[in-house]
Scaffold this active site. Structure first.
Site, PDB file in Angstrom:
ATOM      1  N   SER A   1       0.721  -1.208  -0.135  1.00  0.00           N
ATOM      2  CA  SER A   1      -0.073  -0.085  -0.104  1.00  0.00           C
ATOM      3  C   SER A   1       0.747   1.383   0.060  1.00  0.00           C
ATOM      4  O   SER A   1       0.302   2.280  -0.400  1.00  0.00           O
ATOM      5  CB  SER A   1      -0.981   0.068   1.147  1.00  0.00           C
ATOM      6  OG  SER A   1      -0.390   0.123   2.474  1.00  0.00           O
TER       7      SER A   1
ATOM      8  N   LYS B   1       0.806   4.939   6.818  1.00  0.00           N
ATOM      9  CA  LYS B   1       0.100   5.674   5.911  1.00  0.00           C
ATOM     10  C   LYS B   1       0.879   7.111   5.875  1.00  0.00           C
ATOM     11  O   LYS B   1       1.630   7.465   6.735  1.00  0.00           O
ATOM     12  CB  LYS B   1      -1.228   5.865   5.871  1.00  0.00           C
ATOM     13  CG  LYS B   1      -1.907   4.600   6.005  1.00  0.00           C
ATOM     14  CD  LYS B   1      -2.084   3.691   4.611  1.00  0.00           C
ATOM     15  CE  LYS B   1      -2.880   2.302   4.894  1.00  0.00           C
ATOM     16  NZ  LYS B   1      -2.803   1.470   3.613  1.00  0.00           N
TER      17      LYS B   1
END
Length: 259
Positions: free
Chosen positions: A64, A131
């Site tokens: 990701s 993230k």
């Protein structure tokens, strides 16, 4: 002077020598295994202190955050930046605890010996998410402008230096959900985060309540208190080793209106 030696004079230096030998005796009784236990315990305590206060190792469990962070990369997260009231900034790559239902089962923390080593910072841990911070308290995030760029407080982000290339150059930079959404203002004490691999990142955008959803209870935000720290380097494999910085595009983002 009596013959039984009751008044015999002794040499003080001889007593001192005997005392020195007596003091040395306990030190000589330390065996090799005892020294190893003491040194091993001290090393574990030091590792725990470093992990709790300064630096912690993690591994990247998914794709990701490609292309910058590749699956199974080992990263170091530093905590000093967020001491004394410091908070994550836009553009920081952060590791945080699962806000609730974001993690898949195969990203669980290691168990057994690896789990024990991870607990004291001697093995890179999983069970967290990594993230990039896109919005902080008060920010409004919009997808997207006429060039497909994410906007923060009306400022379009030039993200070409760190996000993965999209299959369709005309798509906006958040293809996990349809473009045309707005998030925020971000509540106080919370963050809006996105993965750099926008086509494969279950980030804040996936947890947005979209206009066509009714009775939506999803929460796209991450609490600042759940942030472990800021990623500052990749340490393994050697070919990926590098420092992780904050992209310059975030420097031009204005403060939210009314702040």
């Amino acid at each position: 002077m009596s013959s039984d030696g009751a008044d015999r004079v002794t040499d003080p230096s001889a007593d001192e020598g005997e005392n020195e030998h007596e003091d040395d005796a306990p030190r000589r009784r330390w065996s090799l295994w005892q020294e190893c236990v003491v040194l091993g315990t001290a090393a574990v305590v030091l590792a725990v202190l470093v992990k709790v206060l300064f630096v912690q190792a993690f591994y990247i469990p998914s794709g990701s955050m490609e292309p910058g962070l590749v699956e199974n990369d080992r990263i170091l997260v530093q905590k000093v930046s967020y001491w004394f009231g410091g908070t994550p900034q836009r553009g920081d790559v952060v590791v945080f605890d699962d806000p609730g239902g974001w993690l898949e089962a195969d990203n669980a923390a290691p168990g057994g010996l690896r789990g024990a080593l991870a607990a004291v910072g001697l093995y890179p841990t999983g069970g967290h998410l990594v993230k990039r911070v896109i919005g902080v308290a008060g920010d409004t995030i919009v997808c997207c402008d006429d060039q497909g760029r994410i906007e923060v407080n009306g400022h379009p982000l030039d993200e070409g230096a760190y996000i993965a290339d999209l299959d369709d150059a005309d798509e906006c930079n958040a293809p996990m959900i349809p473009c045309g959404w707005t998030a925020g203002p971000v509540p106080a004490g919370e963050l809006f985060v996105m993965g750099d691999n926008r086509a494969d990142s279950a980030d804040s955008t996936v947890h947005l309540c979209l206009p066509n959803e009714t009775e939506c209870a999803k929460d796209p935000y991450v609490e600042v208190d759940s942030v472990v720290g800021k990623v500052f380097s990749v340490v393994w494999p050697v070919g990926h080793a590098r420092f992780i910085g904050r992209p310059a595009t975030f420097d031009a983002v204005p403060d939210p209106a009314g702040s």
